[in-house]
Design an enzyme around this catalytic site. Structure first.
Site, PDB file in Angstrom:
ATOM      1  N   GLU A 116       0.838  -1.194   0.000  1.00 47.59           N
ATOM      2  CA  GLU A 116       0.000   0.000   0.000  1.00 47.59           C
ATOM      3  C   GLU A 116       0.875   1.247   0.000  1.00 47.59           C
ATOM      4  O   GLU A 116       1.993   1.249   0.515  1.00 47.59           O
ATOM      5  CB  GLU A 116      -0.944  -0.015   1.215  1.00 47.59           C
ATOM      6  CG  GLU A 116      -0.258  -0.109   2.565  1.00 47.59           C
ATOM      7  CD  GLU A 116       0.016   1.238   3.191  1.00 47.59           C
ATOM      8  OE1 GLU A 116      -0.481   2.243   2.665  1.00 47.59           O
ATOM      9  OE2 GLU A 116       0.726   1.280   4.205  1.00 47.59           O
ATOM     10  N   LYS A 117       0.376   2.301  -0.619  1.00 53.84           N
ATOM     11  CA  LYS A 117       1.083   3.582  -0.670  1.00 53.84           C
ATOM     12  C   LYS A 117       0.625   4.423   0.523  1.00 53.84           C
ATOM     13  O   LYS A 117      -0.473   4.962   0.524  1.00 53.84           O
ATOM     14  CB  LYS A 117       0.805   4.311  -1.989  1.00 53.84           C
ATOM     15  CG  LYS A 117       1.574   5.611  -2.141  1.00 53.84           C
ATOM     16  CD  LYS A 117       1.279   6.261  -3.490  1.00 53.84           C
ATOM     17  CE  LYS A 117       2.052   7.557  -3.633  1.00 53.84           C
ATOM     18  NZ  LYS A 117       1.657   8.568  -2.643  1.00 53.84           N
ATOM     19  N   SER A 118       1.464   4.519   1.530  1.00 55.88           N
ATOM     20  CA  SER A 118       1.095   5.192   2.770  1.00 55.88           C
ATOM     21  C   SER A 118       1.063   6.706   2.592  1.00 55.88           C
ATOM     22  O   SER A 118       1.790   7.282   1.789  1.00 55.88           O
ATOM     23  CB  SER A 118       2.089   4.850   3.882  1.00 55.88           C
ATOM     24  OG  SER A 118       2.194   3.459   4.053  1.00 55.88           O
ATOM     25  N   ASP A 138      -3.140   6.245  -0.056  1.00 53.26           N
ATOM     26  CA  ASP A 138      -3.626   6.858  -1.293  1.00 53.26           C
ATOM     27  C   ASP A 138      -3.189   6.084  -2.531  1.00 53.26           C
ATOM     28  O   ASP A 138      -2.863   6.665  -3.557  1.00 53.26           O
ATOM     29  CB  ASP A 138      -3.207   8.329  -1.395  1.00 53.26           C
ATOM     30  CG  ASP A 138      -1.695   8.516  -1.309  1.00 53.26           C
ATOM     31  OD1 ASP A 138      -0.977   7.504  -1.145  1.00 53.26           O
ATOM     32  OD2 ASP A 138      -1.240   9.661  -1.416  1.00 53.26           O
ATOM     33  N   GLY A 139      -3.194   4.737  -2.437  1.00 57.20           N
ATOM     34  CA  GLY A 139      -2.905   3.946  -3.615  1.00 57.20           C
ATOM     35  C   GLY A 139      -2.055   2.729  -3.315  1.00 57.20           C
ATOM     36  O   GLY A 139      -1.956   2.269  -2.177  1.00 57.20           O
TER      37      GLY A 139
END
Length: 407
Positions: A70-72, A232-233
């Site tokens: 996950e994009k933190s 966010d991604g």
């Protein structure tokens, strides 16, 4: 996805985590880092940068082995373990502006091993021995735990150098294995053996959780909803390729089409102050030139970086009255100006550029080449369900490469 970011803590400010090194000391460290990375006199920020996920990358996931995480919603920074002039252990966080922040109170012990690399009795180990010439890549963020407490963490997603040993040419899984065996496991043992010392750390250090690239459905349905920080991604990172300074075509940043953003430089143009008779065609002049109405809402121009220190106007930002008031409040709280600030923006359903957040961790707008790729991702966006649908093909290709049929 999308995620309600208001339920999570804001990313930490590095100035509140550590002490920023003065320009002379920072430049000395930049040369030191360039030396251990074998970059010669190139002292620019060495961190790898992703490209935006485009439709063509669906096939790329089938051609090579990729990990996904996950994009933190945090601060991207490198963690540098080194020594001071007296040989004492010190640590610095390096942000994307290439500024260095000294973080006190950290200690990363060496593994409990003899000179031949064989395990020794932890009770006989020198827990004061520490890592140096070590460079990690990760993200600093704030979790909200089950009791509602804020817990700062540094999540490691790559390792460049370990105790002077350059491991950038090794595969990603090998680089992460170095971090786990050499630094993380001894740190975990230290926390158990000396919990009072570990409790003084500014932040916890952990490895970021990775999945195989075909694990997207589990990510979307299980892992992301359970996160204790903003997201966010997704980030897809090729397992096979070496660590690369600058833009890496094998690190793919995926966001839902509506959440793809661009970092612009913001410039404000205020309207001229009219004469008292209301004649808008006339303005008051002074010896310093025009007078402007700084109480009015300005025009918000967005600029992209062209390279060689040059910027070019790209578009206009649409700002509501309420957003303008919030931007002014932010400027007062941070005691910095809005003109020249780096702002992250997105395109709304009416194709207008809208403000998302300030990027205090960046000193330049996105390069025009990056802007082109993000625009392509917006126009040619890949949706969540498409990533889930392609997972079976990705898994089949992965298994075929790594478990070839006997014969």
């Amino acid at each position: 996805m999308p995620q309600d970011k208001s339920a999570f803590a804001q990313p930490p400010e590095l100035a509140k985590v550590g002490m920023r090194a003065d320009p002379g000391l920072a430049q000395a460290f930049r040369h030191e880092v360039a030396d251990i990375l074998h970059r010669g006199n190139n002292t620019s920020f060495p961190g790898a940068q992703p490209v935006s996920f485009a439709r063509k990358h669906l096939d790329e996931l089938k051609k090579r082995d990729y990990y996904v995480c996950e994009k933190s919603d945090g601060i991207r920074c490198l963690l540098y373990c080194t020594v001071d002039d007296r040989g004492n252990e010190i640590h610095y966080l390096i942000d994307r502006k290439n500024d260095y922040y000294f973080v006190p109170g950290l200690h990363f012990p060496l593994p409990a091993m003899d000179a031949q690399g064989k395990p020794i009795d932890p009770e006989k180990h020198d827990w004061g021995a520490f890592h140096k010439q070590t460079l990690l890549d990760g993200e600093l963020l704030v979790d909200i735990d089950a009791n509602g407490r804020e817990v700062m963490k540094y999540l490691v997603f790559d390792c460049l150098v370990m105790d002077g040993q350059d491991i950038m040419k090794r595969s990603l899984d090998k680089r992460l294995a170095y971090f786990l065996e050499k630094l993380y496991k001894p740190l975990t043992m230290l926390k158990k053996k000396f919990p009072e010392d570990a409790s003084a750390f500014k932040f916890a250090v952990e490895q970021k959780s990775f999945q195989f690239a075909y694990g997207t459905e589990m990510l979307f349905k299980t892992i992301l909803p359970a996160l204790q920080h903003g997201n966010d991604g997704l980030i897809f990172t090729c397992r096979e390729t070496p660590y690369k300074f600058g833009t890496d075509e094998h690190i793919l940043k995926w966001k839902p089409a509506m959440e793809n953003t661009i970092d612009f430089k913001l410039e404000l143009t205020f309207p001229p102050w009219p004469e008292e008779d209301g004649d808008a065609s006339a303005v008051t002049t002074t010896t310093n030139g025009w007078q402007f109405d700084y109480e009015a809402k300005p025009t918000f121009d967005l600029w992209v970086h062209m390279g060689d220190g040059k910027d070019e106007r790209f578009a206009t930002l649409f700002v509501t009255g309420a957003e303008w008031e919030q931007m002014k409040l932010h400027s007062l709280q941070q005691q910095d100006g809005l003109d020249g600030a780096i702002v992250e923006c997105y395109k709304d359903t009416e194709h207008r550029w809208r403000f998302h957040r300030f990027r205090g961790d960046k000193k330049e707008a996105n390069h025009t080449s990056t802007v082109t790729k993000v625009l392509q991702s917006i126009e040619d966006g890949v949706e969540e369900q498409e990533l889930i649908d392609v997972a079976t093909g990705v898994r089949t290709a992965w298994k075929s490469r790594n478990n070839p049929p006997a014969g």
